[in-house]
Enzyme design. Structure first.
Site, PDB file in Angstrom:
ATOM      1  N   ALA A  26      -0.861  61.755  24.131  1.00  0.00           N
ATOM      2  CA  ALA A  26      -1.248  61.262  25.454  1.00  0.00           C
ATOM      3  C   ALA A  26      -0.251  61.652  26.549  1.00  0.00           C
ATOM      4  O   ALA A  26      -0.628  61.763  27.717  1.00  0.00           O
ATOM      5  CB  ALA A  26      -1.418  59.751  25.400  1.00  0.00           C
ATOM      6  N   THR A  30      -0.428  62.477  31.022  1.00  0.00           N
ATOM      7  CA  THR A  30      -0.033  61.467  32.027  1.00  0.00           C
ATOM      8  C   THR A  30       0.157  62.109  33.399  1.00  0.00           C
ATOM      9  O   THR A  30      -0.132  61.482  34.419  1.00  0.00           O
ATOM     10  CB  THR A  30       1.259  60.714  31.623  1.00  0.00           C
ATOM     11  OG1 THR A  30       2.289  61.677  31.382  1.00  0.00           O
ATOM     12  CG2 THR A  30       1.056  59.855  30.397  1.00  0.00           C
ATOM     13  N   ARG A  38       1.417  53.764  24.786  1.00  0.00           N
ATOM     14  CA  ARG A  38       2.529  52.890  24.406  1.00  0.00           C
ATOM     15  C   ARG A  38       3.662  52.824  25.411  1.00  0.00           C
ATOM     16  O   ARG A  38       4.615  52.085  25.184  1.00  0.00           O
ATOM     17  CB  ARG A  38       3.051  53.307  23.016  1.00  0.00           C
ATOM     18  CG  ARG A  38       2.011  53.044  21.959  1.00  0.00           C
ATOM     19  CD  ARG A  38       2.384  53.518  20.575  1.00  0.00           C
ATOM     20  NE  ARG A  38       1.264  53.235  19.681  1.00  0.00           N
ATOM     21  CZ  ARG A  38       0.169  53.995  19.575  1.00  0.00           C
ATOM     22  NH1 ARG A  38       0.070  55.107  20.279  1.00  0.00           N
ATOM     23  NH2 ARG A  38      -0.815  53.645  18.776  1.00  0.00           N
ATOM     24  N   GLN A 105      -4.272  64.917  19.723  1.00  0.00           N
ATOM     25  CA  GLN A 105      -4.725  63.548  19.452  1.00  0.00           C
ATOM     26  C   GLN A 105      -5.529  63.032  20.651  1.00  0.00           C
ATOM     27  O   GLN A 105      -6.062  61.942  20.614  1.00  0.00           O
ATOM     28  CB  GLN A 105      -3.521  62.631  19.227  1.00  0.00           C
ATOM     29  CG  GLN A 105      -2.654  63.025  18.055  1.00  0.00           C
ATOM     30  CD  GLN A 105      -1.314  62.304  18.089  1.00  0.00           C
ATOM     31  OE1 GLN A 105      -1.176  61.212  17.553  1.00  0.00           O
ATOM     32  NE2 GLN A 105      -0.330  62.904  18.728  1.00  0.00           N
ATOM     33  N   HIS A 125      -8.640  63.329  16.939  1.00  0.00           N
ATOM     34  CA  HIS A 125      -9.103  61.968  17.253  1.00  0.00           C
ATOM     35  C   HIS A 125     -10.411  61.989  18.053  1.00  0.00           C
ATOM     36  O   HIS A 125     -10.767  60.994  18.684  1.00  0.00           O
ATOM     37  CB  HIS A 125      -8.017  61.184  18.011  1.00  0.00           C
ATOM     38  CG  HIS A 125      -6.834  60.831  17.143  1.00  0.00           C
ATOM     39  ND1 HIS A 125      -5.680  60.269  17.637  1.00  0.00           N
ATOM     40  CD2 HIS A 125      -6.644  60.950  15.804  1.00  0.00           C
ATOM     41  CE1 HIS A 125      -4.817  60.075  16.644  1.00  0.00           C
ATOM     42  NE2 HIS A 125      -5.376  60.484  15.518  1.00  0.00           N
ATOM     43  N   CYS A 158     -29.229  53.839  19.563  1.00  0.00           N
ATOM     44  CA  CYS A 158     -29.880  55.139  19.379  1.00  0.00           C
ATOM     45  C   CYS A 158     -31.391  55.004  19.600  1.00  0.00           C
ATOM     46  O   CYS A 158     -32.036  54.113  19.035  1.00  0.00           O
ATOM     47  CB  CYS A 158     -29.600  55.633  17.952  1.00  0.00           C
ATOM     48  SG  CYS A 158     -30.337  57.227  17.573  1.00  0.00           S
ATOM     49  N   SER A 199       3.988  62.978  22.454  1.00  0.00           N
ATOM     50  CA  SER A 199       3.447  61.993  21.498  1.00  0.00           C
ATOM     51  C   SER A 199       4.572  61.112  20.971  1.00  0.00           C
ATOM     52  O   SER A 199       5.669  61.604  20.688  1.00  0.00           O
ATOM     53  CB  SER A 199       2.754  62.697  20.329  1.00  0.00           C
ATOM     54  OG  SER A 199       2.315  61.726  19.384  1.00  0.00           O
ATOM     55  N   SER A 200       4.266  59.828  20.822  1.00  0.00           N
ATOM     56  CA  SER A 200       5.269  58.898  20.267  1.00  0.00           C
ATOM     57  C   SER A 200       5.430  59.118  18.756  1.00  0.00           C
ATOM     58  O   SER A 200       6.369  58.618  18.159  1.00  0.00           O
ATOM     59  CB  SER A 200       4.862  57.452  20.553  1.00  0.00           C
ATOM     60  OG  SER A 200       3.602  57.186  19.965  1.00  0.00           O
ATOM     61  N   ASN A 224       9.328  65.503  24.708  1.00  0.00           N
ATOM     62  CA  ASN A 224       8.793  64.165  24.995  1.00  0.00           C
ATOM     63  C   ASN A 224       9.711  63.467  25.994  1.00  0.00           C
ATOM     64  O   ASN A 224      10.886  63.790  26.087  1.00  0.00           O
ATOM     65  CB  ASN A 224       8.715  63.349  23.687  1.00  0.00           C
ATOM     66  CG  ASN A 224       7.660  62.273  23.745  1.00  0.00           C
ATOM     67  OD1 ASN A 224       6.509  62.560  24.071  1.00  0.00           O
ATOM     68  ND2 ASN A 224       8.024  61.045  23.450  1.00  0.00           N
TER      69      ASN A 224
HETATM   70  N1  APR Z   1       5.867  64.225  29.460  1.00  0.00           N
HETATM   71  C1  APR Z   1       6.350  64.091  28.197  1.00  0.00           C
HETATM   72  N2  APR Z   1       6.189  62.956  27.493  1.00  0.00           N
HETATM   73  C2  APR Z   1       5.519  61.946  28.070  1.00  0.00           C
HETATM   74  C3  APR Z   1       5.004  62.027  29.379  1.00  0.00           C
HETATM   75  C4  APR Z   1       5.211  63.233  30.094  1.00  0.00           C
HETATM   76  N3  APR Z   1       4.772  63.413  31.342  1.00  0.00           N
HETATM   77  N4  APR Z   1       4.382  60.855  29.666  1.00  0.00           N
HETATM   78  C5  APR Z   1       4.517  60.076  28.585  1.00  0.00           C
HETATM   79  N5  APR Z   1       5.205  60.718  27.609  1.00  0.00           N
HETATM   80  C6  APR Z   1       5.536  60.281  26.256  1.00  0.00           C
HETATM   81  C7  APR Z   1       5.863  58.821  26.112  1.00  0.00           C
HETATM   82  O1  APR Z   1       7.257  58.601  26.306  1.00  0.00           O
HETATM   83  C8  APR Z   1       5.414  58.529  24.682  1.00  0.00           C
HETATM   84  O2  APR Z   1       6.473  58.693  23.758  1.00  0.00           O
HETATM   85  O3  APR Z   1       4.383  60.504  25.483  1.00  0.00           O
HETATM   86  C9  APR Z   1       4.345  59.584  24.415  1.00  0.00           C
HETATM   87  C10 APR Z   1       2.945  59.018  24.328  1.00  0.00           C
HETATM   88  O4  APR Z   1       2.865  58.204  23.204  1.00  0.00           O
HETATM   89  P1  APR Z   1       1.601  57.273  22.935  1.00  0.00           P
HETATM   90  O5  APR Z   1       1.273  56.492  24.146  1.00  0.00           O
HETATM   91  O6  APR Z   1       1.876  56.516  21.691  1.00  0.00           O
HETATM   92  O7  APR Z   1       0.417  58.334  22.727  1.00  0.00           O
HETATM   93  P2  APR Z   1       0.066  59.169  21.407  1.00  0.00           P
HETATM   94  O8  APR Z   1       1.290  59.571  20.675  1.00  0.00           O
HETATM   95  O9  APR Z   1      -0.859  60.234  21.836  1.00  0.00           O
HETATM   96  O10 APR Z   1      -0.710  58.094  20.561  1.00  0.00           O
HETATM   97  C11 APR Z   1      -1.322  58.487  19.351  1.00  0.00           C
HETATM   98  O11 APR Z   1      -2.424  56.393  19.297  1.00  0.00           O
HETATM   99  O12 APR Z   1      -3.773  54.585  19.937  1.00  0.00           O
HETATM  100  C12 APR Z   1      -3.704  55.860  19.554  1.00  0.00           C
HETATM  101  O13 APR Z   1      -5.593  57.079  19.169  1.00  0.00           O
HETATM  102  C13 APR Z   1      -4.583  56.896  20.122  1.00  0.00           C
HETATM  103  O14 APR Z   1      -4.371  59.289  19.893  1.00  0.00           O
HETATM  104  C14 APR Z   1      -3.674  58.106  20.206  1.00  0.00           C
HETATM  105  C15 APR Z   1      -2.613  57.782  19.170  1.00  0.00           C
END
Ligand code: APR
Length: 259
Positions: A26, A30, A38, A105, A125, A158, A199-200, A224
């Site tokens: 995600a 952003t 998260r 994802q 996903h 449906c 991604s976290s 990240n």
């Molecule tokens: N650049 C780099 N990193 C960023 C930025 C940015 N501009 N903005 C946010 N982040 C980082 C955050 O610090 C965080 O560590 O991206 C990470 C996003 O993590 P999550 O919100 O956990 O998203 P994600 O890893 O995609 O989650 C995985 O969880 O609930 C589910 O299905 C959903 O696919 C998703 C999965």
């Protein structure tokens, strides 16, 4: 071990690589205006993820209403956003013939909207712009079903079989898409550099992929904003904003390829 200037190092790695996997979460979207899950103010700050477990969707009409309400908000946001330089950087990597695939994802379709060959985007996903029937698997464009929801049908059904309709995204507790996982695995066998962006790395089985790549002897880089549980296993970590960092990296890669 962390290099002194990781941007220079990763640019050199990319310039040498031939089959890069970019694995996105995600955080890559952003900068397009889609909150992640998260970070403070993220989706799971505003909603309880347990409410949206697949089993609950199957069992409870109340949960299905909540799901479609949340999903309607998300879809409205998706109709307004555009890809950002991080998505564009992936397209650029493909133009430079460096990209094996993007494993994402994300369900926002922004990698494809940025112009990346859909055959190179593996959405593990799912995709929020498609809706499927959980009974007969009939597929519908999201906009069509969203019209029914906007017209007052809180939980659309449906028209062919009366089954539950659900956006074709993977909820907690729902099986991973078989084709996509197989394609991702095949790409992982071929890749020579694995780059995680935004991604976290806390959601499984997706989060296993970088570690599998590393175990296969592939170089692992993580870009990240904040630390992840895998930073210590990565060959290189860059803390920064995906769009800005990727723009900088691509500029350097192109310079290296010219010389
Ligand atoms: N650049 C780099 N990193 C960023 C930025 C940015 N501009 N903005 C946010 N982040 C980082 C955050 O610090 C965080 O560590 O991206 C990470 C996003 O993590 P999550 O919100 O956990 O998203 P994600 O890893 O995609 O989650 C995985 O969880 O609930 C589910 O299905 C959903 O696919 C998703 C999965």
């Amino acid at each position: 071990m962390q290099e002194s200037d990781p941007i220079v190092t990763i640019s050199q790695w990319i310039a040498k690589a031939e089959r890069i996997i970019v694995f996105t979460g995600a955080g890559v979207s952003t900068e397009s205006g889609i909150p992640d899950f998260r970070s403070p103010g993220g989706l799971w700050d505003r909603y309880d993820p347990d409410e949206f477990r697949f089993q609950r969707f199957l069992e409870s009409e109340e949960s299905r209403k909540k799901y479609w309400k949340m999903s309607t908000e998300f879809f409205a946001l998706l109709t307004r956003v555009r890809p950002n330089p991080a998505h564009e950087a992936c397209v650029e990597l493909d133009r430079l013939e460096k990209l094996e695939c993007v494993i994402t994802q994300n369900v926002d379709n922004l990698h494809t909207e940025a112009g990346l060959d859909p055959g190179k985007v593996i959405e593990i996903h799912g995709n929020a712009l498609q809706v499927g029937c959980l009974e007969c698997d009939a597929r519908h464009p999201r906009a069509e079903i969203q019209e029914w929801v906007d017209a007052g049908e809180e939980v659309p059904l449906c028209r062919k079989c009366g089954g539950l309709l659900k956006p074709r995204t993977i909820s907690f507790g729902q099986g991973m898409p078989v084709d996509e996982m197989q394609r991702a695995e095949a790409c992982m066998k071929r890749c020579d550099l694995f780059i995680v962006i935004g991604s976290s790395l806390v959601v499984y089985p997706a989060a296993d992929m970088p570690i599998h790549a590393k175990a296969n002897g592939v170089q692992l880089a993580i870009i990240n904003m904040t630390p992840t549980p895998f930073d210590e296993h990565a060959d290189l970590v860059i803390y920064g904003k995906a769009g800005e960092v990727m723009e900088d990296i691509l500029r350097r890669v192109k310079q290296l390829l010219i010389h």
